[in-house]
Design a protein around this motif. Structure first.
Motif, PDB file in Angstrom:
ATOM      1  N   GLU A 237       0.624  -5.771 -57.787  1.00  0.00           N
ATOM      2  CA  GLU A 237       1.151  -5.298 -59.062  1.00  0.00           C
ATOM      3  C   GLU A 237       2.229  -6.225 -59.617  1.00  0.00           C
ATOM      4  O   GLU A 237       2.875  -6.984 -58.876  1.00  0.00           O
ATOM      5  CB  GLU A 237       1.715  -3.888 -58.894  1.00  0.00           C
ATOM      6  N   LEU A 238       2.419  -6.153 -60.936  1.00  0.00           N
ATOM      7  CA  LEU A 238       3.431  -6.927 -61.643  1.00  0.00           C
ATOM      8  C   LEU A 238       4.475  -5.989 -62.214  1.00  0.00           C
ATOM      9  O   LEU A 238       4.175  -4.837 -62.547  1.00  0.00           O
ATOM     10  CB  LEU A 238       2.788  -7.719 -62.793  1.00  0.00           C
ATOM     11  N   PHE A 239       5.699  -6.489 -62.339  1.00  0.00           N
ATOM     12  CA  PHE A 239       6.798  -5.676 -62.858  1.00  0.00           C
ATOM     13  C   PHE A 239       7.562  -6.456 -63.916  1.00  0.00           C
ATOM     14  O   PHE A 239       7.831  -7.650 -63.742  1.00  0.00           O
ATOM     15  CB  PHE A 239       7.741  -5.263 -61.725  1.00  0.00           C
ATOM     16  N   HIS A 240       7.913  -5.767 -65.005  1.00  0.00           N
ATOM     17  CA  HIS A 240       8.631  -6.406 -66.098  1.00  0.00           C
ATOM     18  C   HIS A 240      10.124  -6.140 -65.977  1.00  0.00           C
ATOM     19  O   HIS A 240      10.543  -5.053 -65.577  1.00  0.00           O
ATOM     20  CB  HIS A 240       8.114  -5.901 -67.451  1.00  0.00           C
ATOM     21  N   SER A 241      10.923  -7.126 -66.337  1.00  0.00           N
ATOM     22  CA  SER A 241      12.379  -7.017 -66.177  1.00  0.00           C
ATOM     23  C   SER A 241      12.977  -5.919 -67.043  1.00  0.00           C
ATOM     24  O   SER A 241      14.022  -5.362 -66.696  1.00  0.00           O
ATOM     25  CB  SER A 241      13.032  -8.361 -66.520  1.00  0.00           C
ATOM     26  N   ASN A 242      12.327  -5.578 -68.167  1.00  0.00           N
ATOM     27  CA  ASN A 242      12.868  -4.527 -69.035  1.00  0.00           C
ATOM     28  C   ASN A 242      12.503  -3.121 -68.590  1.00  0.00           C
ATOM     29  O   ASN A 242      13.076  -2.150 -69.083  1.00  0.00           O
ATOM     30  CB  ASN A 242      12.368  -4.734 -70.469  1.00  0.00           C
TER      31      ASN A 242
ATOM     32  N   LEU B   8       6.237 -10.961 -59.898  1.00  0.00           N
ATOM     33  CA  LEU B   8       5.078 -10.770 -59.046  1.00  0.00           C
ATOM     34  C   LEU B   8       5.427  -9.954 -57.812  1.00  0.00           C
ATOM     35  O   LEU B   8       6.324 -10.313 -57.057  1.00  0.00           O
ATOM     36  CB  LEU B   8       4.517 -12.133 -58.623  1.00  0.00           C
ATOM     37  N   GLY B   9       4.733  -8.824 -57.617  1.00  0.00           N
ATOM     38  CA  GLY B   9       4.858  -8.062 -56.375  1.00  0.00           C
ATOM     39  C   GLY B   9       5.947  -7.024 -56.338  1.00  0.00           C
ATOM     40  O   GLY B   9       5.801  -5.993 -55.691  1.00  0.00           O
ATOM     41  N   SER B  10       7.063  -7.250 -57.024  1.00  0.00           N
ATOM     42  CA  SER B  10       8.191  -6.313 -57.045  1.00  0.00           C
ATOM     43  C   SER B  10       9.113  -6.719 -58.183  1.00  0.00           C
ATOM     44  O   SER B  10       8.994  -7.831 -58.716  1.00  0.00           O
ATOM     45  CB  SER B  10       8.952  -6.352 -55.715  1.00  0.00           C
ATOM     46  N   PRO B  11      10.063  -5.851 -58.559  1.00  0.00           N
ATOM     47  CA  PRO B  11      10.997  -6.219 -59.630  1.00  0.00           C
ATOM     48  C   PRO B  11      11.848  -7.440 -59.287  1.00  0.00           C
ATOM     49  O   PRO B  11      12.421  -8.071 -60.185  1.00  0.00           O
ATOM     50  CB  PRO B  11      11.869  -4.963 -59.786  1.00  0.00           C
TER      51      PRO B  11
ATOM     52  N   PRO C  17       4.862  -0.397 -62.677  1.00  0.00           N
ATOM     53  CA  PRO C  17       4.107  -1.647 -62.819  1.00  0.00           C
ATOM     54  C   PRO C  17       3.720  -1.903 -64.276  1.00  0.00           C
ATOM     55  O   PRO C  17       3.448  -0.977 -65.033  1.00  0.00           O
ATOM     56  CB  PRO C  17       2.867  -1.420 -61.951  1.00  0.00           C
ATOM     57  N   SER C  18       3.698  -3.175 -64.642  1.00  0.00           N
ATOM     58  CA  SER C  18       3.289  -3.555 -65.995  1.00  0.00           C
ATOM     59  C   SER C  18       1.975  -4.324 -65.995  1.00  0.00           C
ATOM     60  O   SER C  18       1.489  -4.722 -67.053  1.00  0.00           O
ATOM     61  CB  SER C  18       4.369  -4.421 -66.656  1.00  0.00           C
ATOM     62  N   GLY C  19       1.398  -4.503 -64.811  1.00  0.00           N
ATOM     63  CA  GLY C  19       0.140  -5.231 -64.742  1.00  0.00           C
ATOM     64  C   GLY C  19      -0.306  -5.457 -63.309  1.00  0.00           C
ATOM     65  O   GLY C  19       0.244  -4.859 -62.375  1.00  0.00           O
TER      66      GLY C  19
END
Length: 222
Positions: free
Chosen positions: A157-162, A202-205, A167-169
Motif C-alpha cells: 500500500e501507498l500513503f500520502h503525507s496529507n 511506499l509501504g507506510s507513512p 492508504p492512498s494507493g
C-alpha cells in the motif's frame, strides 16, 4: 465462471508449454525465426532510455524448449520493460483490487465497452459513463536501499503525507532497473488528488518517497 453457456472445455496445459520473451530492435523482432510449433504475440513497443524497444512473447512446447534461451539478465530487462510500458498485469497479490479504469485499461485497449455482458460489467460501465474514477495507474520510481526490497512488491500500500491514516494507493508491478542498480521502477495505482501536492510514501507513512514519472500514453477522458 468464464465458460458461462459456451460449449467449451478449459484444460490447464501449463506443464506442456514454455513461455518466453524477446526484446530488441524492430529488425531483430521481425527477423527472429520462431519454431513452427510456437504461438506468438507481438507486444506493444516500449520507450526506454529514449529508444523504442520491440517485444515478442511466445510459447513453445516443452519438448522444443531448446529453441529458447534462459537468462536472468534478459528476464530483468523484460520485467523492467513491462513496468515502463504502463500496461498493468494483475498478480495474485492484486486480484480483485481494481476496476479496469483504475489501472488505465480503457486507455490501453484492455477493456471493450461494446462486447456485451460479462461478470462485473455494471460497476465497470458505471465508472466509465458516470465519470466516477478518482484513481489511476501511474509510473514512479524510488532509489533502492536494503529496506526497500520487500516494500516494492505488488499489493504493497501507498500513503500520502496529507492523509497518512489511510492508504492512498497500491503497487501494481515493480522491477529493478538493469541500467541503474540503485533504482526500482513501479506501476502504482493511486488517488488523483494525491498527485497534486504533498508526497506519496511506499509501504507506510514513513516509507520511501515515490518520484512520479510520465505515462507513455495519454489517458482517455472519462
Amino acid at each position: 465462471m468464464f465458460v458461462l453457456r459456451s460449449k467449451v472445455k478449459i484444460i490447464d496445459v501449463s506443464e506442456d508449454w514454455i513461455i518466453s520473451g524477446l526484446h530488441g530492435s524492430e529488425e531483430q523482432i521481425v527477423e527472429f525465426k520462431l519454431d513452427p510449433s510456437a504461438i506468438a504475440l507481438r507486444m506493444p513497443d516500449v520507450l526506454a532510455n529514449n529508444q523504442s524497444v520491440a517485444r515478442l512473447l511466445f510459447a513453445i512446447p516443452v519438448d522444443r524448449q531448446a529453441s529458447a534461451r534462459d537468462s536472468s539478465e534478459m528476464l530483468q530487462t523484460w520485467n523492467e520493460l513491462e513496468v515502463l510500458s504502463a500496461i498493468p498485469r494483475i498478480v495474485q497479490a492484486t486480484q480483485e483490487q481494481f476496476v479496469p479504469q483504475m489501472i488505465n485499461f480503457e486507455s490501453v485497449a484492455g477493456v471493450d465497452f461494446k462486447k456485451g455482458c460479462y461478470p462485473g460489467q455494471e460497476i465497470v460501465a458505471r465508472s466509465q459513463y458516470r465519470g466516477a474514477i478518482k484513481r489511476r495507474l501511474q509510473i514512479a520510481h524510488i532509489d533502492k536501499s536494503s529496506s526497500d526490497e520487500n516494500l516494492a512488491m505488488p499489493g504493497v500500500e501507498l500513503f500520502h503525507s496529507n492523509d497518512p491514516s489511510q492508504p492512498s494507493g497500491m503497487v501494481v508491478l515493480s522491477a529493478h532497473s538493469p541500467e541503474d542498480k540503485q533504482r526500482i521502477d513501479l506501476q502504482i495505482e493511486c488517488k488523483l488528488e494525491a498527485l497534486e501536492n504533498g508526497e506519496i510514501h511506499l509501504g507506510s507513512p514513513e516509507g520511501p518517497v515515490l518520484k512520479i514519472d510520465l505515462l507513455p500514453y495519454p489517458l482517455l477522458e472519462i
